[in-house]
Design a protein around this motif. Sequence first.
Motif, PDB file in Angstrom:
ATOM      1  N   ARG A 127       0.850  -1.190   0.000  1.00  0.00           N
ATOM      2  CA  ARG A 127       0.000   0.000   0.000  1.00  0.00           C
ATOM      3  C   ARG A 127       0.884   1.237   0.000  1.00  0.00           C
ATOM      4  O   ARG A 127       1.890   1.292   0.722  1.00  0.00           O
ATOM      5  CB  ARG A 127      -0.939   0.023   1.206  1.00  0.00           C
ATOM      6  CG  ARG A 127      -1.893  -1.156   1.184  1.00  0.00           C
ATOM      7  CD  ARG A 127      -3.108  -0.947   2.051  1.00  0.00           C
ATOM      8  NE  ARG A 127      -3.952  -2.136   1.974  1.00  0.00           N
ATOM      9  CZ  ARG A 127      -5.217  -2.196   2.323  1.00  0.00           C
ATOM     10  NH1 ARG A 127      -5.832  -1.110   2.780  1.00  0.00           N
ATOM     11  NH2 ARG A 127      -5.904  -3.320   2.217  1.00  0.00           N
ATOM     12  N   ARG A 161      -1.632   4.615  -9.235  1.00  0.00           N
ATOM     13  CA  ARG A 161      -2.720   3.728  -8.816  1.00  0.00           C
ATOM     14  C   ARG A 161      -3.080   2.741  -9.928  1.00  0.00           C
ATOM     15  O   ARG A 161      -3.264   1.540  -9.675  1.00  0.00           O
ATOM     16  CB  ARG A 161      -3.938   4.571  -8.424  1.00  0.00           C
ATOM     17  CG  ARG A 161      -5.095   3.767  -7.856  1.00  0.00           C
ATOM     18  CD  ARG A 161      -6.253   4.653  -7.412  1.00  0.00           C
ATOM     19  NE  ARG A 161      -6.827   5.403  -8.528  1.00  0.00           N
ATOM     20  CZ  ARG A 161      -6.677   6.715  -8.699  1.00  0.00           C
ATOM     21  NH1 ARG A 161      -5.965   7.423  -7.850  1.00  0.00           N
ATOM     22  NH2 ARG A 161      -7.241   7.318  -9.730  1.00  0.00           N
ATOM     23  N   ALA A 165      -1.837  -1.442  -9.750  1.00  0.00           N
ATOM     24  CA  ALA A 165      -2.963  -2.269  -9.305  1.00  0.00           C
ATOM     25  C   ALA A 165      -2.824  -3.737  -9.716  1.00  0.00           C
ATOM     26  O   ALA A 165      -3.144  -4.635  -8.922  1.00  0.00           O
ATOM     27  CB  ALA A 165      -4.281  -1.692  -9.822  1.00  0.00           C
ATOM     28  N   HIS A 170      -2.228  -1.226  -3.576  1.00  0.00           N
ATOM     29  CA  HIS A 170      -3.278  -0.211  -3.458  1.00  0.00           C
ATOM     30  C   HIS A 170      -2.634   1.149  -3.216  1.00  0.00           C
ATOM     31  O   HIS A 170      -1.742   1.280  -2.377  1.00  0.00           O
ATOM     32  CB  HIS A 170      -4.216  -0.532  -2.291  1.00  0.00           C
ATOM     33  CG  HIS A 170      -5.012  -1.781  -2.475  1.00  0.00           C
ATOM     34  ND1 HIS A 170      -6.127  -1.843  -3.275  1.00  0.00           N
ATOM     35  CD2 HIS A 170      -4.852  -3.019  -1.962  1.00  0.00           C
ATOM     36  CE1 HIS A 170      -6.633  -3.064  -3.249  1.00  0.00           C
ATOM     37  NE2 HIS A 170      -5.870  -3.803  -2.453  1.00  0.00           N
ATOM     38  N   THR A 171      -3.110   2.157  -3.933  1.00  0.00           N
ATOM     39  CA  THR A 171      -2.590   3.516  -3.769  1.00  0.00           C
ATOM     40  C   THR A 171      -3.724   4.460  -3.423  1.00  0.00           C
ATOM     41  O   THR A 171      -4.760   4.465  -4.082  1.00  0.00           O
ATOM     42  CB  THR A 171      -1.895   3.994  -5.060  1.00  0.00           C
ATOM     43  OG1 THR A 171      -0.809   3.127  -5.362  1.00  0.00           O
ATOM     44  CG2 THR A 171      -1.365   5.411  -4.902  1.00  0.00           C
ATOM     45  N   SER A 172      -3.506   5.265  -2.390  1.00  0.00           N
ATOM     46  CA  SER A 172      -4.506   6.244  -1.965  1.00  0.00           C
ATOM     47  C   SER A 172      -3.864   7.610  -1.822  1.00  0.00           C
ATOM     48  O   SER A 172      -2.696   7.720  -1.435  1.00  0.00           O
ATOM     49  CB  SER A 172      -5.130   5.850  -0.620  1.00  0.00           C
ATOM     50  OG  SER A 172      -5.857   4.641  -0.711  1.00  0.00           O
ATOM     51  N   ARG A 239     -10.089  -3.053   3.785  1.00  0.00           N
ATOM     52  CA  ARG A 239      -9.949  -4.069   2.743  1.00  0.00           C
ATOM     53  C   ARG A 239     -10.029  -3.432   1.361  1.00  0.00           C
ATOM     54  O   ARG A 239      -9.366  -3.872   0.422  1.00  0.00           O
ATOM     55  CB  ARG A 239     -11.057  -5.129   2.907  1.00  0.00           C
ATOM     56  CG  ARG A 239     -10.865  -6.358   2.018  1.00  0.00           C
ATOM     57  CD  ARG A 239     -11.825  -7.452   2.426  1.00  0.00           C
ATOM     58  NE  ARG A 239     -13.207  -7.063   2.196  1.00  0.00           N
ATOM     59  CZ  ARG A 239     -13.851  -7.243   1.040  1.00  0.00           C
ATOM     60  NH1 ARG A 239     -13.232  -7.801   0.012  1.00  0.00           N
ATOM     61  NH2 ARG A 239     -15.116  -6.882   0.914  1.00  0.00           N
ATOM     62  N   ARG A 240     -10.835  -2.385   1.242  1.00  0.00           N
ATOM     63  CA  ARG A 240     -10.941  -1.638  -0.010  1.00  0.00           C
ATOM     64  C   ARG A 240     -10.693  -0.161   0.239  1.00  0.00           C
ATOM     65  O   ARG A 240     -11.638   0.619   0.389  1.00  0.00           O
ATOM     66  CB  ARG A 240     -12.329  -1.851  -0.643  1.00  0.00           C
ATOM     67  CG  ARG A 240     -12.547  -3.249  -1.187  1.00  0.00           C
ATOM     68  CD  ARG A 240     -13.839  -3.323  -1.956  1.00  0.00           C
ATOM     69  NE  ARG A 240     -14.022  -4.606  -2.609  1.00  0.00           N
ATOM     70  CZ  ARG A 240     -15.066  -4.923  -3.373  1.00  0.00           C
ATOM     71  NH1 ARG A 240     -16.030  -4.026  -3.564  1.00  0.00           N
ATOM     72  NH2 ARG A 240     -15.159  -6.115  -3.936  1.00  0.00           N
ATOM     73  N   ARG A 242     -10.048   3.749  -0.262  1.00  0.00           N
ATOM     74  CA  ARG A 242     -10.523   4.671  -1.292  1.00  0.00           C
ATOM     75  C   ARG A 242      -9.343   5.222  -2.095  1.00  0.00           C
ATOM     76  O   ARG A 242      -8.234   5.358  -1.571  1.00  0.00           O
ATOM     77  CB  ARG A 242     -11.252   5.849  -0.649  1.00  0.00           C
ATOM     78  CG  ARG A 242     -12.454   5.467   0.184  1.00  0.00           C
ATOM     79  CD  ARG A 242     -13.014   6.731   0.854  1.00  0.00           C
ATOM     80  NE  ARG A 242     -13.712   6.395   2.083  1.00  0.00           N
ATOM     81  CZ  ARG A 242     -13.987   7.262   3.040  1.00  0.00           C
ATOM     82  NH1 ARG A 242     -13.599   8.529   2.908  1.00  0.00           N
ATOM     83  NH2 ARG A 242     -14.626   6.887   4.122  1.00  0.00           N
ATOM     84  N   PRO A 243      -9.568   5.573  -3.333  1.00  0.00           N
ATOM     85  CA  PRO A 243      -8.498   6.221  -4.109  1.00  0.00           C
ATOM     86  C   PRO A 243      -8.115   7.585  -3.547  1.00  0.00           C
ATOM     87  O   PRO A 243      -6.973   8.000  -3.625  1.00  0.00           O
ATOM     88  CB  PRO A 243      -9.098   6.368  -5.511  1.00  0.00           C
ATOM     89  CG  PRO A 243     -10.205   5.378  -5.574  1.00  0.00           C
ATOM     90  CD  PRO A 243     -10.745   5.299  -4.179  1.00  0.00           C
TER      91      PRO A 243
END
Length: 278
Positions: A127, A161, A165, A170-172, A239-240, A242-243
């Motif tokens: 991440r 992102r 992927a 994951h990139t936020s 788990r998910r 946000r961008p």
Amino acid sequence: MTTAVLITGASSGIGRATAERLLAQPGFTVYATARQPEAIADLGRAGAKVLALDVTDEASMVAAVGAVEEQHGSVGVLINNAGYGEYGTIEEAELDAVRRQFETNVFGFSRMIQLVLPGMRAAGAGRIVNIGSMGGRVTFPVGGYYHATKYAVEAITDALRFETAPFGIHTSLIAPGLIRTGFGATASRTLAASGKAAGPYAALRAAADEQMATSYASPVLAAEPDAVASAVEHAVTSRRPRPRYTVTPAAKAIVQSRRFLGSGLFDAYLRLQFKSKK
């Protein structure tokens, strides 16, 4: 086995608040970093691993990432937080100071990403949480060069992102509004030094300094660093994730206002906000 979290710029503000939050989370080994490790010795006593890291120094960045990878195989989470605001008008700002700001806010930021990605790809997971700003979507006068660095962070994060992927990464982006850290004081100090006292932009600089002081003191417009740390925690643990996370209600309102008002009306709004009251 715990997940290694590497935080840049943990000596104060958002970085420090994030380290403190994640130290309370099970399953993480927190690597708190700063140019001067003694500035974060207390985080070490609280359970963090303390490393020296200067994002304007290649050897320092390579050594810090290498130290984490030696113990964990890869950096599990990179929190790209180091950055600052160098303020001044476009005409008056010293370009050497502008270059230093880009070196930290864009190039050092980007190099940290490059260094952690091979290990993350090999692990098939990772991440990256990039600390941007509402100033990456809205521009205020006397901060143009700072805003340019944060617009760059937006673009780099969006590309990253998508590109990573497929490798399980994951990139936020975290986009805070006004946060009560040392940022405001640095912006005010650099703004004051950026032009002549009787120069053509003196009135604008004075109005901007007054506006910043009022805004950072406002309980409605500004928030504490932990508000950002909370968003980072969600990006790291969800788990998910946000961008994009825009932090503070005021920041969300300003970003949307800029979007709907367009350039002409937003400029009119700025003329009211940055009119000297003296």
